[in-house]
Design a protein around this motif. Structure first.
Motif, PDB file in Angstrom:
ATOM      1  N   ASN A  38       1.995 -31.731 -23.574  1.00  0.00           N
ATOM      2  CA  ASN A  38       1.133 -30.676 -24.109  1.00  0.00           C
ATOM      3  C   ASN A  38      -0.268 -30.723 -23.492  1.00  0.00           C
ATOM      4  OD1 ASN A  38      -0.290 -32.732 -25.414  1.00  0.00           O
ATOM      5  ND2 ASN A  38       0.531 -32.279 -27.440  1.00  0.00           N
ATOM      6  N   GLU A  39      -1.159 -29.863 -24.010  1.00  0.00           N
ATOM      7  CA  GLU A  39      -2.503 -29.754 -23.444  1.00  0.00           C
ATOM      8  C   GLU A  39      -3.334 -31.023 -23.637  1.00  0.00           C
ATOM      9  OE1 GLU A  39      -2.411 -28.036 -27.610  1.00  0.00           O
ATOM     10  OE2 GLU A  39      -1.217 -27.890 -25.763  1.00  0.00           O
ATOM     11  N   ASN A  40      -2.920 -31.891 -24.549  1.00  0.00           N
ATOM     12  CA  ASN A  40      -3.616 -33.157 -24.772  1.00  0.00           C
ATOM     13  C   ASN A  40      -2.979 -34.311 -23.995  1.00  0.00           C
ATOM     14  OD1 ASN A  40      -5.430 -31.979 -26.670  1.00  0.00           O
ATOM     15  ND2 ASN A  40      -3.835 -32.115 -28.248  1.00  0.00           N
ATOM     16  N   ASN A  41      -2.109 -33.947 -23.049  1.00  0.00           N
ATOM     17  CA  ASN A  41      -1.405 -34.924 -22.218  1.00  0.00           C
ATOM     18  C   ASN A  41      -0.496 -35.837 -23.042  1.00  0.00           C
ATOM     19  OD1 ASN A  41      -0.883 -35.711 -19.532  1.00  0.00           O
ATOM     20  ND2 ASN A  41      -2.142 -37.540 -19.774  1.00  0.00           N
ATOM     21  N   GLU A  42       0.016 -35.299 -24.163  1.00  0.00           N
ATOM     22  CA  GLU A  42       0.954 -36.020 -25.010  1.00  0.00           C
ATOM     23  C   GLU A  42       2.365 -35.514 -24.736  1.00  0.00           C
ATOM     24  OE1 GLU A  42      -1.975 -36.410 -28.913  1.00  0.00           O
ATOM     25  OE2 GLU A  42      -0.770 -34.608 -28.602  1.00  0.00           O
ATOM     26  N   PHE A  43       3.317 -36.435 -24.689  1.00  0.00           N
ATOM     27  CA  PHE A  43       4.706 -36.041 -24.476  1.00  0.00           C
ATOM     28  C   PHE A  43       5.301 -35.664 -25.831  1.00  0.00           C
ATOM     29  CE2 PHE A  43       9.218 -36.801 -23.220  1.00  0.00           C
ATOM     30  CZ  PHE A  43       9.246 -35.863 -22.195  1.00  0.00           C
ATOM     31  N   VAL A  44       5.681 -34.412 -25.992  1.00  0.00           N
ATOM     32  CA  VAL A  44       6.095 -33.881 -27.286  1.00  0.00           C
ATOM     33  C   VAL A  44       7.365 -33.040 -27.139  1.00  0.00           C
ATOM     34  CG1 VAL A  44       3.716 -33.845 -28.148  1.00  0.00           C
ATOM     35  CG2 VAL A  44       4.638 -31.829 -26.973  1.00  0.00           C
ATOM     36  N   GLY A  45       7.828 -32.499 -28.275  1.00  0.00           N
ATOM     37  CA  GLY A  45       8.968 -31.588 -28.243  1.00  0.00           C
ATOM     38  C   GLY A  45       9.962 -31.862 -29.350  1.00  0.00           C
ATOM     39  N   ILE A  46      10.928 -30.972 -29.483  1.00  0.00           N
ATOM     40  CA  ILE A  46      11.944 -31.098 -30.526  1.00  0.00           C
ATOM     41  C   ILE A  46      12.717 -32.406 -30.395  1.00  0.00           C
ATOM     42  CG2 ILE A  46      14.081 -30.115 -31.445  1.00  0.00           C
ATOM     43  CD1 ILE A  46      12.965 -27.344 -30.669  1.00  0.00           C
ATOM     44  N   ASP A  47      13.194 -32.716 -29.175  1.00  0.00           N
ATOM     45  CA  ASP A  47      13.940 -33.957 -28.968  1.00  0.00           C
ATOM     46  C   ASP A  47      13.080 -35.171 -29.290  1.00  0.00           C
ATOM     47  OD1 ASP A  47      16.130 -32.529 -28.164  1.00  0.00           O
ATOM     48  OD2 ASP A  47      15.972 -33.022 -26.041  1.00  0.00           O
ATOM     49  N   VAL A  48      11.823 -35.122 -28.865  1.00  0.00           N
ATOM     50  CA  VAL A  48      10.900 -36.238 -29.078  1.00  0.00           C
ATOM     51  C   VAL A  48      10.700 -36.487 -30.570  1.00  0.00           C
ATOM     52  CG1 VAL A  48       8.567 -37.099 -28.635  1.00  0.00           C
ATOM     53  CG2 VAL A  48       9.736 -35.726 -26.891  1.00  0.00           C
TER      54      VAL A  48
ATOM     55  N   ASP B 264      19.673 -47.069 -22.336  1.00  0.00           N
ATOM     56  CA  ASP B 264      20.787 -47.154 -23.280  1.00  0.00           C
ATOM     57  C   ASP B 264      21.355 -45.797 -23.666  1.00  0.00           C
ATOM     58  OD1 ASP B 264      20.597 -50.064 -23.694  1.00  0.00           O
ATOM     59  OD2 ASP B 264      18.670 -49.578 -24.620  1.00  0.00           O
ATOM     60  N   ALA B 265      20.511 -44.762 -23.613  1.00  0.00           N
ATOM     61  CA  ALA B 265      20.946 -43.445 -24.077  1.00  0.00           C
ATOM     62  C   ALA B 265      20.091 -42.360 -23.438  1.00  0.00           C
ATOM     63  CB  ALA B 265      20.847 -43.366 -25.600  1.00  0.00           C
ATOM     64  N   ILE B 266      20.538 -41.117 -23.611  1.00  0.00           N
ATOM     65  CA  ILE B 266      19.796 -39.968 -23.113  1.00  0.00           C
ATOM     66  C   ILE B 266      19.682 -38.921 -24.212  1.00  0.00           C
ATOM     67  CG2 ILE B 266      21.913 -38.964 -22.131  1.00  0.00           C
ATOM     68  CD1 ILE B 266      20.159 -37.627 -19.990  1.00  0.00           C
ATOM     69  N   ILE B 267      18.483 -38.342 -24.339  1.00  0.00           N
ATOM     70  CA  ILE B 267      18.285 -37.171 -25.190  1.00  0.00           C
ATOM     71  C   ILE B 267      17.454 -36.193 -24.361  1.00  0.00           C
ATOM     72  CG2 ILE B 267      16.267 -38.191 -26.362  1.00  0.00           C
ATOM     73  CD1 ILE B 267      17.179 -36.568 -28.879  1.00  0.00           C
ATOM     74  N   ALA B 268      18.084 -35.092 -23.952  1.00  0.00           N
ATOM     75  CA  ALA B 268      17.406 -34.183 -23.023  1.00  0.00           C
ATOM     76  C   ALA B 268      18.025 -32.792 -23.072  1.00  0.00           C
ATOM     77  CB  ALA B 268      17.472 -34.740 -21.597  1.00  0.00           C
ATOM     78  N   GLY B 269      18.303 -32.318 -24.278  1.00  0.00           N
ATOM     79  CA  GLY B 269      18.940 -31.015 -24.379  1.00  0.00           C
ATOM     80  C   GLY B 269      20.283 -30.993 -23.669  1.00  0.00           C
ATOM     81  N   ALA B 270      21.037 -32.073 -23.780  1.00  0.00           N
ATOM     82  CA  ALA B 270      22.321 -32.201 -23.084  1.00  0.00           C
ATOM     83  C   ALA B 270      23.431 -31.532 -23.890  1.00  0.00           C
ATOM     84  CB  ALA B 270      22.652 -33.674 -22.861  1.00  0.00           C
ATOM     85  N   THR B 271      24.018 -30.493 -23.322  1.00  0.00           N
ATOM     86  CA  THR B 271      25.103 -29.790 -23.993  1.00  0.00           C
ATOM     87  C   THR B 271      26.347 -30.670 -24.076  1.00  0.00           C
ATOM     88  OG1 THR B 271      24.271 -27.676 -23.183  1.00  0.00           O
ATOM     89  CG2 THR B 271      26.548 -27.725 -23.954  1.00  0.00           C
ATOM     90  N   ILE B 272      26.957 -30.722 -25.248  1.00  0.00           N
ATOM     91  CA  ILE B 272      28.207 -31.455 -25.419  1.00  0.00           C
ATOM     92  C   ILE B 272      29.331 -30.638 -24.780  1.00  0.00           C
ATOM     93  CG2 ILE B 272      29.854 -32.387 -27.092  1.00  0.00           C
ATOM     94  CD1 ILE B 272      27.510 -32.665 -29.057  1.00  0.00           C
ATOM     95  N   LYS B 273      29.909 -31.168 -23.724  1.00  0.00           N
ATOM     96  CA  LYS B 273      30.995 -30.451 -23.054  1.00  0.00           C
ATOM     97  C   LYS B 273      32.038 -31.443 -22.548  1.00  0.00           C
ATOM     98  CE  LYS B 273      28.345 -29.949 -18.736  1.00  0.00           C
ATOM     99  NZ  LYS B 273      27.991 -29.015 -17.651  1.00  0.00           N
ATOM    100  N   GLN B 274      33.261 -30.963 -22.413  1.00  0.00           N
ATOM    101  CA  GLN B 274      34.387 -31.827 -22.099  1.00  0.00           C
ATOM    102  C   GLN B 274      34.236 -32.535 -20.768  1.00  0.00           C
ATOM    103  OE1 GLN B 274      36.829 -32.462 -24.395  1.00  0.00           O
ATOM    104  NE2 GLN B 274      37.325 -34.115 -22.968  1.00  0.00           N
ATOM    105  N   GLU B 275      33.688 -31.853 -19.774  1.00  0.00           N
ATOM    106  CA  GLU B 275      33.529 -32.461 -18.462  1.00  0.00           C
ATOM    107  C   GLU B 275      32.683 -33.735 -18.544  1.00  0.00           C
ATOM    108  OE1 GLU B 275      31.594 -31.475 -14.056  1.00  0.00           O
ATOM    109  OE2 GLU B 275      31.622 -29.932 -15.616  1.00  0.00           O
TER     110      GLU B 275
END
Length: 270
Positions: free
Chosen positions: A63-73, A107-118
């Motif tokens: 964001n504008e304050n140089n903070e890492f933010v968002g829904i996933d965060v 250990d894990a990923i959270i990045a708007g990753a769609t759950i899909k069979q592939e």
């Protein structure tokens, strides 16, 4: 810890040698107990490494304050607080985040990753879905593209390894368009704004947020989106199942207590 443990084991062995075989079992038991205690302490101090994208607004961004933010965060922070675990969030970019989990550097990923069979077939182990999204075609504000048929003979920009890319590739032969692949969303948008591509494909909440917040001269035509697909938190090693279980339990709790809805409202106004 290693030096301390080595000292304890060495002292134990010396004691066993001095007092004879009658006390060697006791010494061995003490050594095992010490090792188990050290292991328990290490387990209690576990800091999970979670990889994410760098720019996927409103799910992760600076964001504008140089903070890492968002829904996933915010969702991850709320779940960690609910479940009482520590984590380190590493903003790496999509491809690097996936690679980090694949090779065990995260250990894990959270990045708007769609759950899909592939992805499941390739070793992704997903949580319960935490957000339902659709992918949509996006065009310049001045474009007269209004249907898939209007894409014939044109080039479409997509982001590497995403559900949006899958959606475009599924349709390209039927509607006669080509596809160019980009590493991140901003570069993909820029390709459309410069006129190099007639459209791009993006997760609908992402592009609507970017158009609103950044004043992008883009629009979303009606009727050019995919079916709903959920985002998921994911691990790629069964040794990290504990983290996945905590995520699912925490997600259920923050949905029940209203925290989840507050997070969405903060970023989407829903």
């Amino acid at each position: 810890m290693k030096k301390t443990l080595a000292f304890v084991l060495s002292a134990t062995m010396m004691m066993a040698a001095l007092v004879g075989c009658g006390s060697s079992e006791t010494a061995e038991t003490k050594a095992e107990t010490t090792a188990e205690t050290a292991g328990t302490e290490a387990e209690g101090d576990k800091v999970w490494i979670v990889a994410t994208d760098t720019v996927f607004k409103p799910f992760e961004y600076t964001n504008e304050n140089n903070e890492f933010v968002g829904i996933d965060v915010d969702i991850l922070a709320a779940i960690a607080e609910d479940q009482g675990f520590e984590y380190e969030l590493q903003s790496l970019g999509w491809d690097a985040a996936v690679a980090a989990v694949q090779v065990g550097q995260a250990d894990a990923i959270i990045a708007g990753a769609t759950i899909k069979q592939e992805r499941i077939d390739n070793g992704w182990i997903f949580s319960d879905g935490y957000y339902d999204a659709t992918q949509t075609f996006v065009v310049p504000s001045s474009s007269d593209i209004a249907s898939f048929e209007d894409l014939a003979g044109k080039n479409i920009a997509v982001k590497n390894g995403t559900a949006g890319a899958d959606f475009a590739n599924k349709l390209k032969d039927e509607y006669g368009f080509t596809v160019s692949v980009f590493e991140d969303s901003p570069t993909m948008y820029q390709d459309v704004l410069l006129g190099n591509s007639a459209a791009c494909v993006e997760d609908k909440p992402i592009i609507l947020s970017n158009i609103k917040e950044n004043g992008l001269e883009l629009k979303v035509p009606e009727g050019m989106e995919s079916d709903v697909a959920p985002y998921g938190f994911a691990i790629m090693d069964t040794a990290d199942q504990e983290l996945l279980d905590m995520f699912n339990a925490g997600l259920a709790n923050i949905k029940a207590n209203g925290t989840y809805d507050e997070i969405l409202a903060k970023y989407l106004g829903e």
